[in-house]
Design a protein around this motif. Structure first.
Motif, mmCIF file in Angstrom:
data_model
loop_
_atom_site.group_PDB
_atom_site.id
_atom_site.type_symbol
_atom_site.label_atom_id
_atom_site.label_comp_id
_atom_site.label_asym_id
_atom_site.label_seq_id
_atom_site.Cartn_x
_atom_site.Cartn_y
_atom_site.Cartn_z
ATOM 1 N N THR A 54 0.827 -1.197 0.000
ATOM 2 C CA THR A 54 0.000 0.000 0.000
ATOM 3 C C THR A 54 0.864 1.250 0.000
ATOM 4 N N ALA A 55 0.416 2.286 -0.715
ATOM 5 C CA ALA A 55 1.054 3.594 -0.658
ATOM 6 C C ALA A 55 -0.006 4.634 -0.317
ATOM 7 N N LEU A 56 0.349 5.558 0.576
ATOM 8 C CA LEU A 56 -0.598 6.555 1.037
ATOM 9 C C LEU A 56 0.003 7.949 0.874
ATOM 10 N N LEU A 57 -0.769 8.856 0.297
ATOM 11 C CA LEU A 57 -0.335 10.231 0.076
ATOM 12 C C LEU A 57 -1.286 11.155 0.829
ATOM 13 N N ILE B 188 5.820 14.582 -5.478
ATOM 14 C CA ILE B 188 5.308 13.230 -5.294
ATOM 15 C C ILE B 188 6.299 12.253 -5.930
ATOM 16 N N PRO B 189 6.700 11.218 -5.225
ATOM 17 C CA PRO B 189 7.641 10.257 -5.821
ATOM 18 C C PRO B 189 6.931 9.404 -6.864
ATOM 19 N N PRO B 190 7.684 8.667 -7.685
ATOM 20 C CA PRO B 190 7.045 7.721 -8.611
ATOM 21 C C PRO B 190 6.196 6.725 -7.829
ATOM 22 N N LEU B 191 4.976 6.536 -8.256
ATOM 23 C CA LEU B 191 4.068 5.650 -7.536
ATOM 24 C C LEU B 191 4.254 4.210 -8.009
ATOM 25 N N PRO B 192 4.345 3.269 -7.085
ATOM 26 C CA PRO B 192 4.564 1.867 -7.468
ATOM 27 C C PRO B 192 3.340 1.287 -8.166
ATOM 28 N N ALA B 193 3.523 0.781 -9.363
ATOM 29 C CA ALA B 193 2.406 0.289 -10.165
ATOM 30 C C ALA B 193 1.741 -0.933 -9.564
ATOM 31 N N ASP B 194 2.466 -1.669 -8.727
ATOM 32 C CA ASP B 194 1.938 -2.920 -8.175
ATOM 33 C C ASP B 194 1.256 -2.734 -6.826
ATOM 34 N N LYS C 69 -5.353 13.831 -11.216
ATOM 35 C CA LYS C 69 -4.651 13.446 -12.444
ATOM 36 C C LYS C 69 -3.849 12.160 -12.257
ATOM 37 N N LEU C 70 -3.576 11.801 -11.009
ATOM 38 C CA LEU C 70 -2.851 10.557 -10.766
ATOM 39 C C LEU C 70 -3.629 9.348 -11.274
ATOM 40 N N ALA C 71 -4.941 9.467 -11.342
ATOM 41 C CA ALA C 71 -5.772 8.355 -11.824
ATOM 42 C C ALA C 71 -5.483 8.036 -13.288
ATOM 43 N N LYS C 72 -4.946 8.996 -14.028
ATOM 44 C CA LYS C 72 -4.654 8.787 -15.442
ATOM 45 C C LYS C 72 -3.367 7.980 -15.645
ATOM 46 N N ILE C 73 -2.511 7.938 -14.607
ATOM 47 C CA ILE C 73 -1.232 7.249 -14.767
ATOM 48 C C ILE C 73 -1.093 6.060 -13.821
ATOM 49 N N HIS C 74 -2.052 5.908 -12.918
ATOM 50 C CA HIS C 74 -1.976 4.796 -11.967
ATOM 51 C C HIS C 74 -3.320 4.081 -11.917
ATOM 52 N N PRO C 75 -3.343 2.789 -12.165
ATOM 53 C CA PRO C 75 -4.622 2.069 -12.269
ATOM 54 C C PRO C 75 -5.280 1.757 -10.930
ATOM 55 N N LYS C 76 -4.535 1.915 -9.832
ATOM 56 C CA LYS C 76 -5.062 1.487 -8.535
ATOM 57 C C LYS C 76 -5.056 2.628 -7.526
ATOM 58 N N VAL C 77 -5.654 3.738 -7.886
ATOM 59 C CA VAL C 77 -5.657 4.897 -7.000
ATOM 60 C C VAL C 77 -7.051 5.124 -6.429
ATOM 61 N N HIS C 78 -7.102 5.459 -5.152
ATOM 62 C CA HIS C 78 -8.341 5.792 -4.463
ATOM 63 C C HIS C 78 -8.164 7.159 -3.819
ATOM 64 N N GLY D 243 -11.344 0.385 0.040
ATOM 65 C CA GLY D 243 -10.420 -0.644 -0.414
ATOM 66 C C GLY D 243 -10.043 -1.538 0.750
ATOM 67 N N ASP D 244 -8.750 -1.698 0.983
ATOM 68 C CA ASP D 244 -8.273 -2.533 2.086
ATOM 69 C C ASP D 244 -8.040 -1.736 3.372
ATOM 70 N N LEU D 245 -8.385 -0.458 3.370
ATOM 71 C CA LEU D 245 -8.136 0.392 4.529
ATOM 72 C C LEU D 245 -9.383 0.563 5.389
ATOM 73 N N THR D 246 -9.144 0.773 6.670
ATOM 74 C CA THR D 246 -10.186 1.294 7.560
ATOM 75 C C THR D 246 -9.795 2.719 7.899
ATOM 76 N N VAL D 247 -10.711 3.643 7.666
ATOM 77 C CA VAL D 247 -10.440 5.062 7.879
ATOM 78 C C VAL D 247 -11.428 5.605 8.908
#
Length: 251
Positions: A18-21, A39-45, A66-75, A114-118
């Motif tokens: 998981t990556a959190l911004l 923002i660092p390069p976001l891990p695609a996996d 705009k991150l949604a355009k380059i990363h398929p798994k963004v929430h 997703g897999d988080l509890t907020v």
């Protein structure tokens, strides 16, 4: 695990899956300041979660969509005061797919994203603070939840702020945070330490990152000079500048 201090109140946390911004904004948009964090390069996996605690310019930037355009798994987990209408988003080039990736959150609620509890707290300024559970660890981002105490505001206003802040901190009495991001704002002068000190003494956290310092990192040294308790001091992370990365062992 790593934590990147981007700038001001913006942090990037990378876990195993998981990556959190948190609270990212473009550094050129605040009058009188030049923030250089990126923002660092976001891990695609990995699943990526972008948080915004409220809509102030130094905490929210709609360009994060705009991150949604380059990363398929963004929430996106955005405070309700950041809410943008469908027509507004379409006008700015964001389609239905992005809208489905946004969860708007209200204070004092719990969400599964997703897999988080907020879990959210009520800010003493605007929006929310975040208590996030990810991969078995808890992360706290205060946003603008702080013991604000302004000279000249009067006892009634400052007294209510103190009461509201301590009420929210009591809601964290059962928490243990691996990482906590907590305001330490120099604009309050001699009262700058109030909220940070109360958090340190009343909330359990392994690593506490001061934030909202408006590029004045000397407050960290000033605060640490107030005590010689080595364990207490070891929990505070020494930030010296933007784009600074810290590595930690898995719990």
């Amino acid at each position: 695990m790593k934590v990147l201090f981007i700038h001001h109140s913006s942090f990037y946390v990378e876990l195993e899956k998981t990556a959190l911004l948190f609270d990212y904004f473009d550094g050129s948009r605040i009058n009188g300041y030049t923030f250089s964090g990126k923002i660092p390069p976001l891990p695609a996996d990995k699943e990526v979660y972008c948080f915004a605690s409220h809509k102030h310019q130094d905490h929210f930037d709609m360009d994060i969509l705009k991150l949604a355009k380059i990363h398929p798994k963004v929430h996106y987990v955005l405070s309700k005061d950041c809410k943008m209408s469908r027509n507004f988003l379409l006008k700015h080039g964001f389609g239905e797919a992005v809208m489905r990736q946004i969860t708007y959150v209200a204070p004092e609620k719990e969400y599964k994203v997703g897999d988080l509890t907020v879990r959210t707290l009520r800010s003493t300024d605007a929006g929310v603070a975040f208590d996030v559970s990810a991969e078995g660890i808890q992360i706290y981002h205060a946003g603008d939840l702080n013991w604000w105490h302004w000279e000249g505001a009067g006892d009634l206003v400052n007294g209510k702020m103190q009461k509201d802040f301590k009420r929210e901190m009591r809601r964290l009495s059962d928490a243990h945070f691996r990482f906590a991001f907590v305001p330490l704002d120099p604009r309050m002068g001699r009262d700058a330490f109030k909220g940070f000190d109360y958090f340190m003494k009343n909330v359990s956290a392994d690593h506490v990152f001061p934030m909202h310092m408006w590029q004045d990192y000397s407050l960290i040294r000033s605060y640490k000079a107030r005590t010689d308790n080595d364990y207490f001091l070891s929990r505070i992370v020494d930030i010296t500048g933007e784009n600074e990365c810290f590595s930690f062992e898995k719990p």
